[in-house]
Design a protein around this motif. Sequence first.
Motif, PDB file in Angstrom:
ATOM      1  N   ARG A 169       0.835  -1.203   0.000  1.00 29.63           N
ATOM      2  CA  ARG A 169       0.000   0.000   0.000  1.00 29.63           C
ATOM      3  C   ARG A 169       0.868   1.251   0.000  1.00 29.63           C
ATOM      4  NH1 ARG A 169      -2.176   0.291   6.171  1.00 29.63           N
ATOM      5  NH2 ARG A 169      -0.146  -0.257   6.956  1.00 29.63           N
ATOM      6  N   ALA A 170       0.423   2.199  -0.787  1.00 33.90           N
ATOM      7  CA  ALA A 170       1.068   3.516  -0.905  1.00 33.90           C
ATOM      8  C   ALA A 170       2.543   3.422  -1.275  1.00 33.90           C
ATOM      9  CB  ALA A 170       0.884   4.310   0.384  1.00 33.90           C
ATOM     10  N   ASP A 171       2.955   2.348  -1.919  1.00 34.89           N
ATOM     11  CA  ASP A 171       4.355   2.167  -2.306  1.00 34.89           C
ATOM     12  C   ASP A 171       4.499   2.427  -3.802  1.00 34.89           C
ATOM     13  OD1 ASP A 171       6.986   1.516  -2.649  1.00 34.89           O
ATOM     14  OD2 ASP A 171       6.760  -0.596  -2.068  1.00 34.89           O
TER      15      ASP A 171
ATOM     16  N   ALA B 217      -4.088   1.661  -7.823  1.00 38.52           N
ATOM     17  CA  ALA B 217      -4.216   0.788  -6.656  1.00 38.52           C
ATOM     18  C   ALA B 217      -3.389   1.290  -5.472  1.00 38.52           C
ATOM     19  CB  ALA B 217      -3.806  -0.641  -7.006  1.00 38.52           C
ATOM     20  N   VAL B 218      -2.172   1.747  -5.727  1.00 43.55           N
ATOM     21  CA  VAL B 218      -1.337   2.170  -4.593  1.00 43.55           C
ATOM     22  C   VAL B 218      -1.641   3.587  -4.127  1.00 43.55           C
ATOM     23  CG1 VAL B 218       0.503   0.536  -5.129  1.00 43.55           C
ATOM     24  CG2 VAL B 218       0.668   2.859  -6.000  1.00 43.55           C
TER      25      VAL B 218
ATOM     26  N   THR C  41      -6.031   3.465  -2.736  1.00 41.28           N
ATOM     27  CA  THR C  41      -6.514   2.509  -1.744  1.00 41.28           C
ATOM     28  C   THR C  41      -5.573   2.558  -0.549  1.00 41.28           C
ATOM     29  OG1 THR C  41      -5.260   0.595  -2.527  1.00 41.28           O
ATOM     30  CG2 THR C  41      -7.406   1.006  -3.567  1.00 41.28           C
ATOM     31  N   ASP C  42      -6.044   2.066   0.555  1.00 43.76           N
ATOM     32  CA  ASP C  42      -5.245   2.070   1.776  1.00 43.76           C
ATOM     33  C   ASP C  42      -4.859   0.646   2.168  1.00 43.76           C
ATOM     34  OD1 ASP C  42      -3.953   3.472   3.716  1.00 43.76           O
ATOM     35  OD2 ASP C  42      -5.675   3.590   5.066  1.00 43.76           O
ATOM     36  N   HIS C  43      -4.769  -0.218   1.151  1.00 45.06           N
ATOM     37  CA  HIS C  43      -4.476  -1.627   1.391  1.00 45.06           C
ATOM     38  C   HIS C  43      -3.490  -2.130   0.354  1.00 45.06           C
ATOM     39  CE1 HIS C  43      -7.888  -1.882   4.170  1.00 45.06           C
ATOM     40  NE2 HIS C  43      -8.532  -1.124   3.302  1.00 45.06           N
ATOM     41  N   ASP C  44      -2.978  -3.339   0.575  1.00 49.47           N
ATOM     42  CA  ASP C  44      -2.170  -3.990  -0.442  1.00 49.47           C
ATOM     43  C   ASP C  44      -3.049  -4.319  -1.641  1.00 49.47           C
ATOM     44  OD1 ASP C  44      -0.082  -3.897   1.332  1.00 49.47           O
ATOM     45  OD2 ASP C  44      -0.029  -6.049   1.717  1.00 49.47           O
ATOM     46  N   ALA C  45      -2.415  -4.640  -2.753  1.00 47.66           N
ATOM     47  CA  ALA C  45      -3.128  -5.048  -3.964  1.00 47.66           C
ATOM     48  C   ALA C  45      -2.346  -6.202  -4.584  1.00 47.66           C
ATOM     49  CB  ALA C  45      -3.255  -3.877  -4.929  1.00 47.66           C
TER      50      ALA C  45
ATOM     51  N   ASP D 158      -7.682  -5.139  -5.640  1.00 49.96           N
ATOM     52  CA  ASP D 158      -7.470  -4.479  -4.359  1.00 49.96           C
ATOM     53  C   ASP D 158      -8.581  -4.873  -3.396  1.00 49.96           C
ATOM     54  OD1 ASP D 158      -9.720  -2.669  -4.582  1.00 49.96           O
ATOM     55  OD2 ASP D 158      -8.499  -1.378  -5.853  1.00 49.96           O
TER      56      ASP D 158
END
Length: 140
Positions: free
Chosen positions: A23-25, A63-64, A67-71, A88
């Motif tokens: 997430r957010a990467d 997606a990154v 969203t606030d989650h992995d995908a 996601d």
Amino acid sequence: MEDEAGSATEQAPAPQLRRRLGRADLRAVPEARRALRELLRTWGRPGRSEIAELLTSELVTNAVVHTDHDALLTATVGPRGLRVEVRDFVGRRPRLRVPNADDGTNGRGLFLVQSLADAWGVRVHGVGKAVWFELDAGVA
């Protein structure tokens, strides 16, 4: 499947890429492009591979960033073409917007996917969604 001698033969699995996106990467975007480029090296469709990289970048970025989650990125090369899917764990469906000059550089991702992919869509699953696109092998 059986061959002429009547013994079972195995069909080789389709080449596939599966990659978890943190997430957010935002480092996931160039990493996804490199991994996809490696997968597509034997596809023999260089112009389509460049489009595939661009569209994959758009889906991974969405997606990154949104969203606030992995995908999970999955790309599969088959006889009919390429299918890329980014799954996601957020149920909110993406909005397709026609970009205008006031949007700057944001808001063009799904518009590019719609414009350049042979097919695309959103598939809802239990706790989220998968945004996917396909590029046909037979199109130059």
